[in-house]
Design an enzyme around this catalytic site. Structure first.
Site, short mmCIF file in Angstrom:
data_model
loop_
_atom_site.label_atom_id
_atom_site.label_comp_id
_atom_site.label_asym_id
_atom_site.label_seq_id
_atom_site.Cartn_x
_atom_site.Cartn_y
_atom_site.Cartn_z
CE LYS A 132 46.23 25.41 119.28
NZ LYS A 132 45.65 24.35 120.10
CD GLN A 163 41.90 24.00 119.79
OE1 GLN A 163 42.97 23.57 119.36
NE2 GLN A 163 41.84 24.93 120.72
CG ASP A 213 46.96 19.09 122.47
OD1 ASP A 213 47.44 20.23 122.56
OD2 ASP A 213 45.88 18.83 121.90
N1 LUD Z 1 42.55 21.99 122.86
C1 LUD Z 1 43.92 23.86 123.46
N2 LUD Z 1 41.58 23.97 123.69
C2 LUD Z 1 41.61 25.30 124.27
N3 LUD Z 1 45.31 33.57 122.38
C3 LUD Z 1 44.46 26.19 123.13
C4 LUD Z 1 44.54 28.64 123.22
C5 LUD Z 1 45.80 30.04 121.68
N4 LUD Z 1 43.54 20.02 122.16
C6 LUD Z 1 43.66 21.28 122.58
O1 LUD Z 1 45.11 26.01 122.10
O2 LUD Z 1 46.23 23.55 123.39
C7 LUD Z 1 45.08 23.09 123.20
N5 LUD Z 1 44.90 21.81 122.75
N6 LUD Z 1 43.96 25.18 123.86
N7 LUD Z 1 44.13 27.38 123.70
C8 LUD Z 1 43.23 27.16 124.80
C9 LUD Z 1 42.98 25.68 124.83
C10 LUD Z 1 42.67 23.26 123.31
C11 LUD Z 1 44.08 29.80 123.81
C12 LUD Z 1 44.47 31.04 123.34
C13 LUD Z 1 45.33 31.17 122.27
C14 LUD Z 1 45.42 28.79 122.14
C15 LUD Z 1 45.73 32.50 121.73
O3 LUD Z 1 46.40 32.57 120.74
C16 LUD Z 1 45.60 34.93 121.96
C17 LUD Z 1 46.22 35.68 123.13
O4 LUD Z 1 45.96 35.28 124.29
O5 LUD Z 1 46.91 36.67 122.87
C18 LUD Z 1 44.32 35.67 121.62
C19 LUD Z 1 43.56 35.04 120.52
C20 LUD Z 1 42.21 35.76 120.36
O6 LUD Z 1 41.18 35.21 120.82
O7 LUD Z 1 42.21 36.84 119.80
#
Ligand code: LUD
Ligand code: NAP
Length: 284
Positions: A53, A97, A120
């Site tokens: 992020k 987060q 969010d």
């Molecule tokens: N909390 C989120 N907790 C978890 N995957 C994310 C997420 C990027 N307050 C709050 O960001 O929006 C949120 N707000 N969340 N999540 C899950 C959830 C939170 C999950 C995966 C990814 C954000 C991401 O970039 C990559 C992909 O799927 O290609 C892989 C990243 C890796 O692990 O290598």
């Protein structure tokens, strides 16, 4: 392998370019969007997501503040930190987060984020506004799912959509947004009896369960659009979705991969919400 792949990484780049253009316009008015990201503890996955992020912010020209608090942080300390950010006029968006360490009440923390900085879309005010179709910050993951479905050119209106999972951050809002786009929506969960049959009838299938390979090939209607929200780290150390990708791709018309699907789109939609928060702060 009949399915077309919905490339979340590529689509996220397009969305971030959109955000970057809006940032350029705001900067011409003297406004620099700023996102504060709070991470409590050392959860390895959360560290990866938060780093992503912060990088996305830099790529879009959004200022960011990364606030790292130790695992031992008390709820009062976290609330005090959120209050500081809430009162800081230079900060347009606040993201804490999740998950938070045991002992901290997530609801109390979310409630401490002012709705106008809740990029969010988790605060009760934003959830309520979304429900009645008022302007609000849409939660990033479900909003990203909708954008991915729309990117296929397949229309949502009138379709049978099935969402597996009913969490407040994914399943429920995904169902609500699909309904707002005129789909006929079924929400499945752990008490659902005929889950396989319901899924197999879905024109649009969104899986947000948190179990690797939960959606098997026979649960995918031929020609369906399949959105895999799940992120499960396997014993092999690799990431797996909630969908058996190879089997589902034999039947689906469109499918999202993991990684490179919904995850990057979640982050990209956050950039759009942050820009929007800065724009709204300017006219308040
Ligand atoms: N909390 C989120 N907790 C978890 N995957 C994310 C997420 C990027 N307050 C709050 O960001 O929006 C949120 N707000 N969340 N999540 C899950 C959830 C939170 C999950 C995966 C990814 C954000 C991401 O970039 C990559 C992909 O799927 O290609 C892989 C990243 C890796 O692990 O290598
Ligand atoms: P969650 O809060 O654990 O919710 C899981 C949902 O799945 C619950 O509603 C649960 O039903 C349902 N479920 C669990 N087992 C089931 C079963 N056997 N049959 C039917 N339904 C079942 O999870 P979440 O936060 O929504 O996350 C879901 C997945 O998406 C996770 O893998 C998570 O890592 C991932 N995720 C990805 C992103 C992203 O950006 N890509 C964002 C958020 C989450 P009950 O309500 O009945 O318990």
């Amino acid at each position: 392998m009949g399915a077309n792949i919905i490339d979340g990484k590529a689509l996220a780049e397009t969305v971030k370019q959109e955000a970057a253009q809006q940032v350029t316009a705001l900067k011409e008015q003297g406004i620099t969007p700023c996102l504060a990201v709070v991470l409590v503890g050392e959860d390895p996955a959360s560290q990866v997501y938060v780093r992503g992020k912060i990088n996305d912010c830099a790529q879009c020209g959004i200022e960011s503040r990364s606030i790292r608090l130790p695992e031992t942080t008390t709820q009062a300390e976290l609330l005090a930190q959120v209050k500081l950010l809430a009162e800081d006029p230079a900060v347009h968006g606040i993201l804490v987060q999740l998950p938070l360490p045991a002992g901290i009440d997530e609801k109390a923390v979310i409630d401490a984020i002012p709705p106008e900085k809740d990029v969010d879309g988790f605060s009760p005010v934003n959830v309520g506004r979304m429900q009645i179709g008022e302007p609000c910050y849409l939660p990033c993951t479900p909003a990203g799912c909708i954008r991915m479905i729309e990117s296929t050119g397949v229309s949502i209106a009138g379709k049978q959509a099935v969402v597996v999972g009913r969490s407040n951050i994914v399943g429920k809002p995904a169902a609500m947004l699909l309904l707002a786009k005129d789909a006929t929506v079924t929400v499945c969960h752990s008490k659902t009896r005929n889950l396989k049959e319901l899924c197999a009838a879905a024109d649009i299938l969104v899986a947000a369960v948190g179990r690797a390979g939960f959606v098997t090939g026979d649960m995918v209607k031929p020609g369906a659009v399949v959105i895999d929200v799940g992120i499960n780290r396997g014993a092999d150390g690799k990431l797996h979705g909630d969908v058996d990708f190879a089997a589902a791709a034999e039947r689906a018309a469109w499918i999202t991969p993991v990684p490179g699907g919904v995850g990057p789109m979640t982050r990209a939609m956050l950039m759009l919400n942050t820009v929007e928060a800065a724009r709204r702060a300017a006219v308040r």
